[in-house]
Scaffold this active site. Sequence first.
Site, mmCIF file in Angstrom:
data_model
loop_
_atom_site.group_PDB
_atom_site.id
_atom_site.type_symbol
_atom_site.label_atom_id
_atom_site.label_comp_id
_atom_site.label_asym_id
_atom_site.label_seq_id
_atom_site.Cartn_x
_atom_site.Cartn_y
_atom_site.Cartn_z
ATOM 1 N N ASP A 420 38.173 39.910 40.714
ATOM 2 C CA ASP A 420 37.288 40.358 39.644
ATOM 3 C C ASP A 420 36.032 40.921 40.310
ATOM 4 O O ASP A 420 35.761 40.615 41.480
ATOM 5 C CB ASP A 420 36.951 39.168 38.746
ATOM 6 C CG ASP A 420 35.930 39.528 37.681
ATOM 7 O OD1 ASP A 420 36.102 40.562 37.032
ATOM 8 O OD2 ASP A 420 34.954 38.767 37.533
ATOM 9 N N THR A 422 32.387 41.400 38.688
ATOM 10 C CA THR A 422 31.103 40.772 38.375
ATOM 11 C C THR A 422 31.160 39.263 38.568
ATOM 12 O O THR A 422 32.001 38.589 37.984
ATOM 13 C CB THR A 422 30.703 41.096 36.926
ATOM 14 O OG1 THR A 422 30.687 42.511 36.757
ATOM 15 C CG2 THR A 422 29.327 40.526 36.612
#
Length: 722
Positions: A420, A422
């Site tokens: 991922d 963020t």
Amino acid sequence: MSDPRPAPAPLTYFVDGMDCASCVRKVEAMVGRLPGTGDVHTSFTQQTLKLALDETRTPRTTLESNLRALGYQPTLRGKPTPTPSPLPGGDVHTHAHEAPVPGRAWYASPAGRLVLLSGALLLAAWVLGFVAPALSTAAFIAATLAGVWPLAGRALASARLGDPFSINTLVTLAAVGAVLIGQAPEGAVVVFLFTVGELLEGVAAGRARAGIHALAALAPRTALLVHGAHAHEVSADTLEVGQTVQVNPGARVPADGRIVQGTSSLDDSPVTGESVPVVKTVGGSVYAGSINADGVLHVQVERAAADNTIARIIHMVEEAEASKAPTARFIDRFSRVYTPGVVLVSALVAVVPPLLLAEPWHTWLYKGLALLLIGCPCALVLSVPAAVTSAVSAGARRGLLVKGGAALEAIGGVRTVAFDKTGTLTAGTPKVTHVRGLDLPGPDVLRLAAAVESGSSHPLACAITDAARTARLILPAATDARALPGRGVTATVEGRTLSVSAPTHAAGRIPLSGLDDEISALEDSGHTVVILHDATRALGLLALRDEPRDDAAPAVAGLRALGIQTVMLTGDNARTAHAIAAPLNLNVRAGLLPEDKLRMIGELPGPVAMVGDGINDAPALARADVGIAMGGGTDVALETADAALLRSRVQGVVELVLLSRATMGNIRQNIAFALGLKAIFLITTLFGYTNLWMAILADTGATAIVTANALRLLRWQPRKGP
């Protein structure tokens, strides 16, 4: 009609002596055969047995008496229990794998006393051989029978409870057989070496547990609970969520929480392994067990003692044993066939040559007994769980939490790691990366912009004020502050009205000619741009971006060096995603919803590991072959994942892979040594080169070496570089 019978009662026992893989398997098999038992969980790291028991079908006393018959001493946790009446023979019925408890010397344990007894009898018989040779044989027989008596008792109990081919059975048959064929001296040596080996294995198990016990001791027993202007001492176990505690310089933090007053450096190394103290202030999270270095802190409790970081680490280590590695499951199945096969082969070796080939009975009976000892599966059964337990413990001390042997084995074999963006590859919060003054110097642009934003809690405002604070700028007072949703903030600073606005909003109020190309270039590189301006002109430009973590680039490079592909899966737009991924040399899949991430996991070359930190990552973490949660992430991510990085470092993914590969290498060494040594002694026994005491030494020695090799993982350190 409802069932009038009460629901099965959940019970937790401390089972003294249950500290090896074969012990756990023996207990699980016995409990599983009892009617009315369910939800059985065992841990040789913690020496616990947890189960639900329907006492209308199996009384608690039956369970406890069966455990004692197998040589274990159960103590019910949470409720007082009467002291059990001793079995005939006293302490000698305690299982020989018992590890010395803290504060007790090995020779004071029942296992140690059995070693001393059998050793003293063996020495006495040997001395009698010089002083009174006529009594020597009788002394060796007495030494053998006295040493083997508790083993025989446990062998009979195991057979009665469904396990006729236990290690105790093999040693008992070999020792008694040695007496019957006139080899009592070797029988006495066999019993002594076996008890020594079992004691050493227990000591090794105690060493493996010591790290977890030390971790449990990190959290202080007391805390200073704040009431108004006063603080008084209470038990840390009684702290409740929402209460505030005071942590003085030099003290340990008593609970997981968030700082509500004060600033200080905190040493998180006891919990996360992070060696550099971290400065934390109001709003910062703290861990139970961390050491407060220099300032007085007030911390609001966010987790009860039973759910703090240390408790969760210990729970994860305990649960790791329940999830066996595929290799461990295979060895368990193999050993169930292997041990009866050894007994059958030994019997055939003992009787076939004399019956069919007219060979001497004594010679072949002796060889058959030696094969019984060589075939003991202890070293083989121990090879996987000892390594996994050591590796999980070593990882936990470095902030690498692995929930099971299956996950630990899988991590080293992944072909693709999906990240991922963020909060995983990036810190999750924007930072000011670029300040340009137009009619003002750069520091003044930052100072005035921070003053305008000082009353806002927007992430961009917080980033600007944090940058000013880091630069040690003195902010002027701001009045008449107003937020313009979606457009910016305006306030009166130093006698004039100033605004911090998005470029599209600022362009409708003031000319931005000459800045268009610069703004476009910054936005193309993933930045968010804001303009500081007054009513007539732009005064400066600030660019902010959620920057990659400092260790992201070397971590991605390290994974590639290990032969692992990497890809970023993010819900951000493609422009921002590519701006972050380009310097990291990552492939990108952008604009993904949670269900899109789930689909992508199934399309990537597997096995796949997913690394994330948010609620929207939970489905992908669960779908991946291995889910890895960043430690600063949400509870949902941490609970869904197979492993967690407590230090929130991307480099931890590389370290997990290295730990897994080191563990699997250790396991392969253990299995090869255990089987190889047995193969060598099998051949030498059939050709007449191995005697009984050498045979038991082969088993005991293999067990000791396998255990020592597994314990090397307790000192594991990630190597520098890929």
